[in-house]
Design a protein around this motif. Structure first.
Motif, short mmCIF file in Angstrom:
data_model
loop_
_atom_site.label_atom_id
_atom_site.label_comp_id
_atom_site.label_asym_id
_atom_site.label_seq_id
_atom_site.Cartn_x
_atom_site.Cartn_y
_atom_site.Cartn_z
N GLY A 16 -1.86 -6.21 -4.83
CA GLY A 16 -0.73 -6.29 -3.90
C GLY A 16 -0.61 -7.72 -3.40
O GLY A 16 -0.75 -8.67 -4.17
N GLU A 21 -2.84 -6.47 2.82
CA GLU A 21 -2.94 -5.10 2.32
C GLU A 21 -2.71 -4.07 3.44
O GLU A 21 -2.16 -3.00 3.18
CB GLU A 21 -4.33 -4.86 1.70
CG GLU A 21 -4.58 -5.65 0.42
CD GLU A 21 -5.17 -7.03 0.70
OE1 GLU A 21 -5.62 -7.67 -0.27
OE2 GLU A 21 -5.20 -7.45 1.88
N GLN A 23 -0.68 -4.19 5.80
CA GLN A 23 0.75 -4.15 6.18
C GLN A 23 1.64 -3.61 5.06
O GLN A 23 2.86 -3.82 5.07
CB GLN A 23 1.24 -5.55 6.57
CG GLN A 23 0.84 -6.00 7.97
CD GLN A 23 -0.63 -6.36 8.07
OE1 GLN A 23 -1.15 -7.06 7.20
NE2 GLN A 23 -1.28 -5.91 9.12
N ASN A 24 1.05 -2.91 4.09
CA ASN A 24 1.83 -2.44 2.95
C ASN A 24 3.05 -1.60 3.36
O ASN A 24 4.14 -1.76 2.80
CB ASN A 24 0.95 -1.63 2.00
CG ASN A 24 0.15 -2.52 1.07
OD1 ASN A 24 0.35 -3.73 1.02
ND2 ASN A 24 -0.76 -1.93 0.32
N SER A 28 6.99 -2.60 2.76
CA SER A 28 7.87 -1.79 1.91
C SER A 28 9.29 -1.72 2.46
O SER A 28 10.23 -1.50 1.70
CB SER A 28 7.30 -0.37 1.77
OG SER A 28 7.43 0.35 2.98
N PHE A 85 3.01 0.20 -2.50
CA PHE A 85 3.08 0.11 -1.05
C PHE A 85 3.03 1.49 -0.40
O PHE A 85 2.35 1.69 0.62
CB PHE A 85 4.36 -0.60 -0.62
CG PHE A 85 4.31 -2.10 -0.77
CD1 PHE A 85 3.11 -2.78 -0.87
CD2 PHE A 85 5.49 -2.83 -0.80
CE1 PHE A 85 3.07 -4.16 -0.99
CE2 PHE A 85 5.46 -4.21 -0.93
CZ PHE A 85 4.26 -4.87 -1.03
N TRP A 86 3.74 2.46 -0.95
CA TRP A 86 3.87 3.77 -0.31
C TRP A 86 2.66 4.68 -0.55
O TRP A 86 2.27 5.44 0.33
CB TRP A 86 5.13 4.48 -0.81
CG TRP A 86 6.40 3.87 -0.30
CD1 TRP A 86 6.56 3.13 0.84
CD2 TRP A 86 7.70 3.95 -0.90
NE1 TRP A 86 7.88 2.73 0.98
CE2 TRP A 86 8.61 3.22 -0.07
CE3 TRP A 86 8.20 4.56 -2.05
CZ2 TRP A 86 9.97 3.10 -0.37
CZ3 TRP A 86 9.55 4.44 -2.35
CH2 TRP A 86 10.42 3.72 -1.52
N ASP A 88 -0.43 3.65 -2.22
CA ASP A 88 -1.67 2.93 -2.57
C ASP A 88 -2.03 3.14 -4.04
O ASP A 88 -3.22 3.26 -4.40
CB ASP A 88 -2.84 3.38 -1.68
CG ASP A 88 -2.73 2.81 -0.27
OD1 ASP A 88 -2.17 1.70 -0.13
OD2 ASP A 88 -3.17 3.47 0.68
N HIS A 90 -2.71 1.57 -6.93
CA HIS A 90 -3.04 0.22 -7.39
C HIS A 90 -3.37 0.15 -8.87
O HIS A 90 -3.24 -0.92 -9.47
CB HIS A 90 -4.23 -0.33 -6.58
CG HIS A 90 -3.91 -0.54 -5.13
ND1 HIS A 90 -3.38 -1.72 -4.65
CD2 HIS A 90 -4.05 0.27 -4.06
CE1 HIS A 90 -3.20 -1.64 -3.34
NE2 HIS A 90 -3.61 -0.43 -2.95
N THR A 176 1.32 -8.41 -7.25
CA THR A 176 2.05 -7.14 -7.09
C THR A 176 2.59 -6.64 -8.42
O THR A 176 3.08 -5.52 -8.50
CB THR A 176 3.22 -7.32 -6.11
OG1 THR A 176 4.06 -8.39 -6.58
CG2 THR A 176 2.71 -7.65 -4.72
N HIS A 270 -1.26 -15.29 -0.29
CA HIS A 270 -0.16 -14.40 0.09
C HIS A 270 1.19 -15.12 -0.02
O HIS A 270 2.20 -14.51 -0.40
CB HIS A 270 -0.37 -13.86 1.52
CG HIS A 270 -0.29 -14.89 2.59
ND1 HIS A 270 -1.36 -15.67 2.96
CD2 HIS A 270 0.76 -15.29 3.37
CE1 HIS A 270 -1.00 -16.48 3.94
NE2 HIS A 270 0.28 -16.29 4.19
#
Length: 323
Positions: A16, A21, A23-24, A28, A85-86, A88, A90, A176, A270
């Motif tokens: 991500g 992480e 604040q995913n 979104s 994001f919604w 997890d 990965h 991402t 980031h």
């Protein structure tokens, strides 16, 4: 542990946005908003070009293809990103990762090639207006479109094919999506060929395409400055303004993102990942806005369509006099 990409069980982990992480869910929100805006904006332009007889000119056909490449780029990135994001989610298989990589970079190359074709279109419109319909007929535009698509496939297909030869000793991709250089850095084998080829594609796409666009605009400026009327000069420059703004939002972030890949830790992780996403999504987000504002034909048809829809909602029996 050495993990071979030849194994069917091999997966990568998309981290991500490093450092963000937690604040995913909040991240979104803007990305999902961008997704809706991109689908509506690009889809709206495509609908207008497909349904309005007055927009069946070569210029609008190239514009429609640009919208298609923008949608392809967005669909290759954002659904997977929002899923991450919604939920997890990965993990991504090697095969899915390489397919995503191909479509992301192929769409970018096609977009760049279409911008070159559109620069040629603007050159003909300004410098050879009386011969425009002869030079840029539908056959020529179709050929330019096929060249753009072939360029994307031919240049990008070797990237996943070369990566399939490698073994990977790291599987956590601090990104991402499956960017070419991000995946190359996961390999524990010698990756000089992959890196050199990636740089070659960047130079060929950004360097050569920008050179062709630059030549087109030099010839356009040369022709414009020879006009005697100030109004004619402003009209000619306005003809190219939308294309010029699209070039800026396409190449400047792409060039900066490519440079940050190679200067390492100077740029915070980031910031680099956010920039890499914006470089892909900004053209898709702003191209419909720019063309909607700067091209009066698109703007007029869009306003007419919206007004007609509102009128039909109020009065279902209303019929447009043009029908």
């Amino acid at each position: 542990m050495l993990i071979s990409n030849h194994s069917g069980a091999t997966t990568f982990t998309l981290l991500g946005i490093p450092g963000l992480e937690a604040q995913n869910l909040w991240l979104s929100i803007p990305f999902s908003t961008m997704f809706v805006a991109i689908i509506m904006g690009n889809g709206g332009i495509l609908f207008l070009v497909a349904t309005e007889p007055s927009l069946q000119a070569p210029m609008y056909f190239l514009l429609a293809l640009l919208m298609v490449s923008d949608l392809a780029s967005t669909l290759a990135v954002l659904p997977r990103l929002l899923w991450l994001f919604w939920f997890d989610a990965h993990e991504i298989s090697t095969k899915e990762c390489l397919v995503q990589m191909f479509f992301i970079h192929c769409a970018s190359v096609v977009r760049s090639a279409l911008l070159v074709a559109m620069a040629f279109d603007r050159y003909v419109a300004v410098c050879e207006p009386l011969r425009y319909s002869t030079i840029l007929n539908h056959t020529v535009v179709g050929q330019l479109s096929l060249v753009a698509l072939a360029k994307g496939v031919i240049l990008i297909l070797p990237m996943p094919l070369l990566l399939q030869r490698l073994t990977f000793c790291r599987t956590v991709i601090p990104h991402t999506y499956c960017d070419h250089m991000a995946v190359v850095k996961m390999a524990c084998a010698h990756t000089k060929v992959n890196r050199v080829y990636g740089l070659f594609v960047i130079l060929l796409v950004i360097g050569f395409d920008l050179l062709l666009i630059g030549i087109s605009y030099v010839l356009i400026l040369h022709a414009v400055l020879r006009l005697s009327s100030r109004d004619a000069i402003l009209k000619a420059l306005n003809t190219c303004s939308a294309h010029f703004f699209v070039i800026l939002i396409t190449y400047v972030p792409a060039l900066f993102s490519s440079i940050t890949h190679r200067i390492g830790p100077i740029i915070p992780p980031h910031a680099h990942i956010l920039l890499a996403n914006l470089y892909l999504l900004m053209p898709s987000l702003f191209n419909p806005v720019i063309y909607g504002i700067k091209m009066k034909e698109i703007r007029y048809k869009m306003i007419k369509c919206l007004c007609r829809r509102d009128t039909l909602a109020i009065n279902p029996g209303y019929k447009d006099g043009s029908e």
